[in-house]
Enzyme design. Structure first.
Site, PDB file in Angstrom:
ATOM      1  N   SER A 188      -5.046  32.236   1.991  1.00  0.00           N
ATOM      2  CA  SER A 188      -5.778  33.319   1.330  1.00  0.00           C
ATOM      3  C   SER A 188      -5.140  34.692   1.465  1.00  0.00           C
ATOM      4  O   SER A 188      -5.400  35.570   0.657  1.00  0.00           O
ATOM      5  CB  SER A 188      -7.203  33.378   1.868  1.00  0.00           C
ATOM      6  N   HIS A 216      -8.771  28.039  -2.230  1.00  0.00           N
ATOM      7  CA  HIS A 216      -8.096  28.899  -3.206  1.00  0.00           C
ATOM      8  C   HIS A 216      -7.273  28.115  -4.223  1.00  0.00           C
ATOM      9  O   HIS A 216      -6.687  28.703  -5.124  1.00  0.00           O
ATOM     10  CB  HIS A 216      -7.188  29.914  -2.487  1.00  0.00           C
ATOM     11  N   LYS A 247     -14.845  30.864  -5.670  1.00  0.00           N
ATOM     12  CA  LYS A 247     -13.571  31.427  -6.136  1.00  0.00           C
ATOM     13  C   LYS A 247     -13.360  31.034  -7.610  1.00  0.00           C
ATOM     14  O   LYS A 247     -13.953  31.665  -8.465  1.00  0.00           O
ATOM     15  CB  LYS A 247     -12.472  31.009  -5.185  1.00  0.00           C
TER      16      LYS A 247
HETATM   17  N1  PMP Z   1     -11.788  28.475   3.380  1.00  0.00           N
HETATM   18  C1  PMP Z   1     -10.863  29.380   3.011  1.00  0.00           C
HETATM   19  C2  PMP Z   1      -9.420  29.012   3.111  1.00  0.00           C
HETATM   20  C3  PMP Z   1     -11.252  30.634   2.544  1.00  0.00           C
HETATM   21  O1  PMP Z   1     -10.331  31.522   2.199  1.00  0.00           O
HETATM   22  C4  PMP Z   1     -12.631  30.939   2.455  1.00  0.00           C
HETATM   23  C5  PMP Z   1     -13.132  32.264   1.928  1.00  0.00           C
HETATM   24  N2  PMP Z   1     -12.281  33.293   1.895  1.00  0.00           N
HETATM   25  C6  PMP Z   1     -13.552  29.982   2.862  1.00  0.00           C
HETATM   26  C7  PMP Z   1     -13.093  28.753   3.303  1.00  0.00           C
HETATM   27  C8  PMP Z   1     -15.004  30.273   2.837  1.00  0.00           C
HETATM   28  O2  PMP Z   1     -15.524  30.213   1.563  1.00  0.00           O
HETATM   29  P1  PMP Z   1     -16.808  31.019   1.098  1.00  0.00           P
HETATM   30  O3  PMP Z   1     -16.422  32.451   0.967  1.00  0.00           O
HETATM   31  O4  PMP Z   1     -17.140  30.389  -0.194  1.00  0.00           O
HETATM   32  O5  PMP Z   1     -17.862  30.833   2.129  1.00  0.00           O
END
Ligand code: PMP
Length: 410
Positions: A188, A216, A247
């Site tokens: 991310s 992602h 996302k």
């Molecule tokens: N896993 C990864 C790799 C993420 O980047 C994120 C959010 N940035 C999440 C899980 C968590 O997802 P959410 O924001 O939908 O709770």
């Protein structure tokens, strides 16, 4: 009670001397997936995870509106009590079909999916092998389950293999446990991609399990949008696929899909699943439509990658140091947090919103401007953003002025 945060308080105060609070931006109106109103000015959104631009898709909104009228605003209960409606079960089936898995479980956020799955899968006798750049939700799930955590060097299958061999040598035959490797599709912060084929080879050789967090990469990678596992031809090796709906699908929620026998037992073992209310039916209805669009609208993926290349090439041409891979996440590396904060403020004044990412939340303690594109950005919007970033970069001495001026002149 909060005295323990005095160091945080000081660094937060220093951050605010740069201008606006980068962690408390309030958008007054969302004009489109790529534009918002901030006070009296409009800003270009170049720091969201709205990869396919589906947050404002008319058919998703219509599906949500219908479900809202029919089923109300919320379920008021967890999935194992009163919180399972037809739409929840149907979305699970839809995800399973999409990913070609026997079973899927929905969670209320992607964060909860990782916490709920990892803590339930990996207990005290088990080893979790986590990429060093793993998302906070992966680390938190590991901690909650009490598994032994081994971090391996980011995207380094050789280091992973070495650590698994070491673990095998030290295993107590009385409680051998299992090994679970966790990697992400697209990381991310820097937008780089896991070498999944090589990771899968290590998994096969060592008899470990493999979980891929496609947060992602779902809807973004793979010909059908099934993520990195599809793109790398490694779906058969991925025992667990975790994803989020916040996302590319433009909503909220998370899931895990698997073929592993007895996977459904996790519905009665995963605390984040059992002890948190289920997703509102209107959200689920929008997600179901969004998942259909992910499958039907390959053209959005094509446009997304074209936009990613335009942004990556534009910023590279301007002389910025970026992440290693062309992907919808394009991170600009800066020398220190102060420069990053100043740069971020100047960009916002110029009408471009990006994400500011600072240590300790970043890999290698990098100070980053994390930019990201959507399929629905126009080439003009991206060109405008590149010029704004290049101009400010030159003014701040982050890049050499010459190539920027050449670029602008051409
Ligand atoms: N896993 C990864 C790799 C993420 O980047 C994120 C959010 N940035 C999440 C899980 C968590 O997802 P959410 O924001 O939908 O709770």
């Amino acid at each position: 009670m909060l005295g323990k945060y005095s160091a945080l308080k000081q660094s937060y105060a220093r951050l605010l001397t740069g201008g606006r609070d980068p962690f408390a931006v309030v958008f007054d109106e969302i004009l489109s997936p790529t534009e918002a109103r901030l006070g009296s000015s409009d800003v270009l959104l170049l720091g969201t995870n709205n990869y396919l631009g589906l947050t404002q898709d008319p058919s998703c909104i219509e599906a949500a509106t219908e479900a809202l009228q029919l089923d109300g605003t919320g379920t008021t209960g967890s999935r194992i009590a009163n919180g399972t409606y037809g739409v929840h079960a149907a979305l699970e089936e839809q995800i399973s079909r999409f990913l070609g898995r026997r079973e899927s479980m929905l969670f209320t956020t992607g964060y909860q999916a990782n916490v709920g799955i990892l803590s339930a899968l990996a207990g005290r006798d088990d080893n979790l092998l986590l990429d060093a750049d793993s998302h906070a939700s992966i680390y938190d799930g590991a901690r909650l389950g009490g598994a032994k955590v081994t971090r391996f060097r980011h995207n380094d299958p050789d280091d992973l293999y070495r650590r698994l061999r070491l673990l095998a040598e030290r295993t107590d035959p009385a409680s051998p446990g299992e090994n679970l490797i966790v990697v992400e599709g697209i990381y991310s912060m820097l937008g780089d991609v896991a070498p999944l084929r090589e990771m899968a080879a290590v998994k096969r050789e060592t008899g470990a399990y493999l979980l891929v967090d496609e947060a992602h990469s779902l809807g973004v990678l793979g010909q059908h949008g099934r993520g990195l596992a599809e793109e790398a031809g490694a779906e058969a090796d991925a025992d667990f696929i975790v994803g989020t709906f916040s996302k590319s699908m433009g909503g909220i929620g998370g899931f895990c899909a698997s073929d592993v026998p007895d996977f459904e037992l996790l519905r009665l073992a995963s605390r984040a699943y059992m002890f948190s209310a289920s997703l509102p039916p209107a959200v689920v209805a929008a997600l179901s439509r969004a998942l259909t669009l992910v499958q039907e609208r390959g053209d959005l993926r094509t446009r997304l990658h074209r936009n990613a290349s335009q942004l990556y090439d534009g910023l590279t041409g301007a002389g910025f140091l970026l992440g290693p891979t062309v992907s919808p996440i394009v991170a600009i590396r800066l020398a220190d947090p102060e420069t990053a904060v100043t740069f971020w403020n100047r960009l916002l004044e110029a009408g471009v919103y990006v994400n500011l990412a600072l240590p300790p939340a970043t890999p290698q303690s990098l100070s980053l401007l994390r930019t990201s594109v959507s399929a629905v950005h126009t080439t003009t919007q991206i060109a405008r953003a590149v010029d704004a970033i290049a101009t400010i970069g030159a003014e701040l001495g982050v890049i050499q002025a010459e190539p920027v001026l050449q670029r602008i002149a051409s």
